[in-house]
Design a protein around this motif. Structure first.
Motif, mmCIF file in Angstrom:
data_model
loop_
_atom_site.group_PDB
_atom_site.id
_atom_site.type_symbol
_atom_site.label_atom_id
_atom_site.label_comp_id
_atom_site.label_asym_id
_atom_site.label_seq_id
_atom_site.Cartn_x
_atom_site.Cartn_y
_atom_site.Cartn_z
ATOM 1 N N PHE A 1 -29.312 -81.873 -13.700
ATOM 2 C CA PHE A 1 -29.886 -81.509 -12.529
ATOM 3 C C PHE A 1 -30.786 -80.093 -12.789
ATOM 4 O O PHE A 1 -31.685 -79.805 -12.270
ATOM 5 N N LYS A 2 -30.256 -79.556 -13.790
ATOM 6 C CA LYS A 2 -30.876 -78.162 -14.343
ATOM 7 C C LYS A 2 -32.189 -78.424 -15.021
ATOM 8 O O LYS A 2 -33.457 -77.899 -14.441
ATOM 9 N N THR A 3 -32.454 -79.566 -15.646
ATOM 10 C CA THR A 3 -33.675 -80.152 -16.127
ATOM 11 C C THR A 3 -34.578 -80.373 -15.054
ATOM 12 O O THR A 3 -35.737 -80.151 -15.270
ATOM 13 N N PHE A 4 -34.026 -81.009 -14.134
ATOM 14 C CA PHE A 4 -34.844 -81.868 -13.005
ATOM 15 C C PHE A 4 -35.640 -80.540 -12.175
ATOM 16 O O PHE A 4 -36.770 -80.428 -11.920
ATOM 17 N N ILE A 5 -34.726 -79.530 -11.799
ATOM 18 C CA ILE A 5 -35.363 -78.283 -11.218
ATOM 19 C C ILE A 5 -36.386 -77.572 -11.907
ATOM 20 O O ILE A 5 -37.328 -77.450 -11.546
ATOM 21 N N ILE A 6 -36.078 -77.432 -13.232
ATOM 22 C CA ILE A 6 -36.953 -76.749 -14.142
ATOM 23 C C ILE A 6 -38.372 -77.594 -14.315
ATOM 24 O O ILE A 6 -39.216 -76.866 -14.155
ATOM 25 N N VAL A 7 -38.298 -78.717 -14.532
ATOM 26 C CA VAL A 7 -39.354 -79.657 -14.336
ATOM 27 C C VAL A 7 -40.119 -79.760 -13.131
ATOM 28 O O VAL A 7 -41.452 -79.478 -13.049
ATOM 29 N N LEU A 8 -39.447 -79.782 -11.920
ATOM 30 C CA LEU A 8 -40.045 -79.616 -10.734
ATOM 31 C C LEU A 8 -40.738 -77.993 -10.323
ATOM 32 O O LEU A 8 -41.914 -78.186 -10.011
ATOM 33 N N ILE A 9 -40.319 -77.264 -10.847
ATOM 34 C CA ILE A 9 -40.861 -75.801 -10.781
ATOM 35 C C ILE A 9 -42.034 -75.574 -11.461
ATOM 36 O O ILE A 9 -43.122 -75.269 -11.143
#
Length: 182
Positions: free
Chosen positions: A31-39
């Motif tokens: 989840f943390k990786t997904f949010i960082i990539v999305l940002i």
């Protein structure tokens, strides 16, 4: 044996509690990786939009207002297909080739300096849309046309039109000059 079971149970309990409290489990990492990539992707899209507006269109920070001039057109130059279709009851039409260097000067000056009472229109025989009305070989010249399709000239010509009928057909340069200078 009971001691070993209790120790392993305690270790299992401690290890799952530590993982949960430290947020080190796999779901959290994903989840943390997904949010960082999305940002990062949204930031790059924003920068792309900004640079496109700034560099390509060059008007994002432009405070100047632009004004456009009204469209103007020359209503005295017509196509040969419209010679007999005007609402004017009495007018003249000067047909000449604007690319012919020898006669162009004479007919341009006659047309531009005309100040008679009748309206004078010009037809540019060099225009491709008038090609079917221009025969340099004088084979198909029609001196008494009744419709626009029948109008065929072989050189500079002045047509005098009354009530959508050709009443005079003048091809001689001196007679054209006399008619336009009166």
């Amino acid at each position: 044996m009971k001691k070993k079971n209790k120790q392993t149970e305690i270790k299992r309990f401690e290890s799952t509690e530590i993982k949960q409290s430290a947020f080190i489990n796999e779901d959290y990492k994903t989840f943390k990786t997904f949010i960082i990539v999305l940002i990062i992707v949204l930031t790059l899209l924003g920068l792309l939009f900004f640079f496109n507006a700034k560099l390509v269109t060059k008007d994002m920070f432009n405070d100047e207002t632009t004004t456009t001039a009204p469209v103007s057109y020359i209503d005295t130059t017509i196509l040969a297909d419209h010679i007999l279709g005007t609402n004017n009851p009495h007018y003249m039409v000067l047909l000449y080739d604007t690319e012919d260097k020898t006669s162009n000067i004479l007919y341009d000056s006659l047309f531009n300096n005309y100040s008679g009472d009748e309206d004078l229109y010009a037809v540019d025989l060099a225009n491709k849309m008038n090609a079917s009305h221009y025969d340099k070989n004088q084979e198909n010249e029609n001196k008494s046309p009744k419709t626009n399709e029948e109008i065929v000239v072989s050189g500079p010509t002045l047509l005098v039109v009354k009530e959508n009928k050709v009443v005079e057909y003048i091809t001689d340069a001196k007679k054209i000059q006399e008619k336009l200078n009166n």
